[in-house]
Design a protein around this motif. Sequence first.
Motif, mmCIF file in Angstrom:
data_model
loop_
_atom_site.group_PDB
_atom_site.id
_atom_site.type_symbol
_atom_site.label_atom_id
_atom_site.label_comp_id
_atom_site.label_asym_id
_atom_site.label_seq_id
_atom_site.Cartn_x
_atom_site.Cartn_y
_atom_site.Cartn_z
ATOM 1 N N MET A 1 0.725 -1.134 -0.174
ATOM 2 C CA MET A 1 -0.086 0.045 -0.117
ATOM 3 C C MET A 1 0.849 1.210 -0.091
ATOM 4 O O MET A 1 1.836 1.521 0.831
ATOM 5 C CB MET A 1 -1.033 -0.006 1.335
ATOM 6 N N LYS A 2 0.490 2.175 -0.783
ATOM 7 C CA LYS A 2 1.294 3.319 -0.923
ATOM 8 C C LYS A 2 1.166 4.429 0.280
ATOM 9 O O LYS A 2 -0.029 4.434 0.610
ATOM 10 C CB LYS A 2 0.792 4.321 -2.168
ATOM 11 N N THR A 3 1.902 4.906 0.985
ATOM 12 C CA THR A 3 1.935 5.645 2.027
ATOM 13 C C THR A 3 1.473 7.235 1.454
ATOM 14 O O THR A 3 1.906 7.726 0.483
ATOM 15 C CB THR A 3 3.196 5.877 2.647
ATOM 16 N N THR A 4 0.452 7.712 2.151
ATOM 17 C CA THR A 4 -0.289 9.010 1.922
ATOM 18 C C THR A 4 0.012 9.714 3.197
ATOM 19 O O THR A 4 0.350 9.278 4.342
ATOM 20 C CB THR A 4 -1.629 8.896 1.387
ATOM 21 N N ALA A 5 -0.177 11.135 2.921
ATOM 22 C CA ALA A 5 -0.274 12.056 4.213
ATOM 23 C C ALA A 5 -1.207 11.597 5.210
ATOM 24 O O ALA A 5 -0.665 11.662 6.518
ATOM 25 C CB ALA A 5 -0.496 13.502 3.598
ATOM 26 N N SER A 6 -2.239 11.294 4.970
ATOM 27 C CA SER A 6 -3.089 10.427 5.889
ATOM 28 C C SER A 6 -2.830 9.241 6.744
ATOM 29 O O SER A 6 -3.024 9.150 7.849
ATOM 30 C CB SER A 6 -4.456 10.324 5.250
ATOM 31 N N THR A 7 -1.898 8.519 5.900
ATOM 32 C CA THR A 7 -1.531 7.231 6.501
ATOM 33 C C THR A 7 -0.098 7.381 7.307
ATOM 34 O O THR A 7 0.416 6.389 7.922
ATOM 35 C CB THR A 7 -1.525 5.987 5.499
ATOM 36 N N SER A 8 0.672 8.364 6.750
ATOM 37 C CA SER A 8 1.970 8.548 7.379
ATOM 38 C C SER A 8 1.982 8.711 9.040
ATOM 39 O O SER A 8 0.963 9.373 9.265
ATOM 40 C CB SER A 8 2.607 9.798 6.686
ATOM 41 N N PRO A 9 3.079 8.194 9.533
ATOM 42 C CA PRO A 9 2.895 8.426 10.998
ATOM 43 C C PRO A 9 2.973 9.816 11.518
ATOM 44 O O PRO A 9 2.149 10.143 12.633
ATOM 45 C CB PRO A 9 4.241 7.784 11.533
ATOM 46 N N VAL A 10 3.470 10.779 10.939
ATOM 47 C CA VAL A 10 3.484 12.131 11.000
ATOM 48 C C VAL A 10 2.497 13.154 10.525
ATOM 49 O O VAL A 10 2.234 14.416 10.505
ATOM 50 C CB VAL A 10 4.901 12.729 10.988
ATOM 51 N N GLY A 11 1.767 12.359 9.378
ATOM 52 C CA GLY A 11 0.997 12.967 8.653
ATOM 53 C C GLY A 11 1.154 13.905 7.476
ATOM 54 O O GLY A 11 0.788 14.899 7.305
ATOM 55 N N SER A 12 2.491 13.556 7.004
ATOM 56 C CA SER A 12 2.752 14.297 5.832
ATOM 57 C C SER A 12 3.677 13.312 4.875
ATOM 58 O O SER A 12 4.205 12.421 5.358
ATOM 59 C CB SER A 12 3.675 15.466 6.220
ATOM 60 N N ILE A 13 3.728 13.864 3.642
ATOM 61 C CA ILE A 13 4.730 13.260 2.619
ATOM 62 C C ILE A 13 5.445 14.287 1.939
ATOM 63 O O ILE A 13 4.932 15.314 1.480
ATOM 64 C CB ILE A 13 3.924 12.601 1.767
ATOM 65 N N VAL A 14 6.814 14.157 2.113
ATOM 66 C CA VAL A 14 7.598 15.075 1.516
ATOM 67 C C VAL A 14 8.469 14.538 0.224
ATOM 68 O O VAL A 14 8.875 13.384 0.445
ATOM 69 C CB VAL A 14 8.905 15.595 2.520
ATOM 70 N N THR A 15 8.257 15.208 -0.894
ATOM 71 C CA THR A 15 8.698 14.770 -2.105
ATOM 72 C C THR A 15 9.819 15.797 -2.417
ATOM 73 O O THR A 15 9.459 16.915 -3.022
ATOM 74 C CB THR A 15 7.511 14.714 -3.124
ATOM 75 N N PRO A 16 11.257 15.256 -2.224
ATOM 76 C CA PRO A 16 12.147 16.026 -2.612
ATOM 77 C C PRO A 16 12.513 16.233 -3.790
ATOM 78 O O PRO A 16 12.368 14.957 -4.805
ATOM 79 C CB PRO A 16 13.368 15.497 -1.858
ATOM 80 N N VAL A 17 13.011 17.293 -4.429
ATOM 81 C CA VAL A 17 13.703 17.442 -5.890
ATOM 82 C C VAL A 17 15.110 18.097 -5.555
ATOM 83 O O VAL A 17 14.976 19.236 -5.575
ATOM 84 C CB VAL A 17 12.764 18.330 -6.588
ATOM 85 N N ASN A 18 15.956 17.270 -5.540
ATOM 86 C CA ASN A 18 17.366 17.775 -5.294
ATOM 87 C C ASN A 18 18.315 16.986 -6.330
ATOM 88 O O ASN A 18 17.891 16.387 -7.175
ATOM 89 C CB ASN A 18 17.965 17.671 -3.805
ATOM 90 N N VAL A 19 19.586 17.023 -5.919
ATOM 91 C CA VAL A 19 20.497 16.573 -6.840
ATOM 92 C C VAL A 19 20.560 15.037 -6.961
ATOM 93 O O VAL A 19 20.924 14.324 -7.722
ATOM 94 C CB VAL A 19 22.138 17.009 -6.379
ATOM 95 N N ASP A 20 19.947 14.567 -5.690
ATOM 96 C CA ASP A 20 19.752 12.990 -5.858
ATOM 97 C C ASP A 20 18.809 12.463 -7.031
ATOM 98 O O ASP A 20 18.863 11.442 -7.589
ATOM 99 C CB ASP A 20 19.282 12.298 -4.606
#
Length: 156
Positions: A1-20
């Motif tokens: 199951m995909k983690t969403t902001a509602s199912t995340s333990p802290v209630g958020s999803i961070v999607t980074p866009v960096n050099v990685d």
Amino acid sequence: MKTTASTSPVGSIVTPVNVDQIPGLNTLGISLARIDYAPHGGQNPPHTHPRATEILTVLEGTLYVGFVMSNQLNNTLISKVLNKGDVFVFPVGLIHFQENIGRTKAVAIAALSSQNPGVVTIANSVFGSNPAIDPDVLARAFQLDQKVVKSLQAKF
């Protein structure tokens, strides 16, 4: 199951866009992150970016945000409630957070002044280190009972 902001333990999803994710950002000194917050209480918990200042723009929702000044400045909390379109700056290296205080989801974009800003999430680092920090050290530092420290370490 995909983690969403509602199912995340802290209630958020961070999607980074960096050099990685985009190697072409190397040497440009910029990166971004999209943060999706669950309704009422979803948060990007206290953390710091050791190599970047962050500018947060709220795209939708209402966020309570803040950062803590250094020990030399009495650990003063600088905070504000942000609404759609509002912007807030978190200085490099200072502990900061965001929490959705609205009844609907919230979304923000964070622009960072480094292609590799780094992130240190405070609770994860302190209570989830590998190997674990001796509970005696944390009990004294946080003025907690050792049982509480061990319980926190078990969660991370």
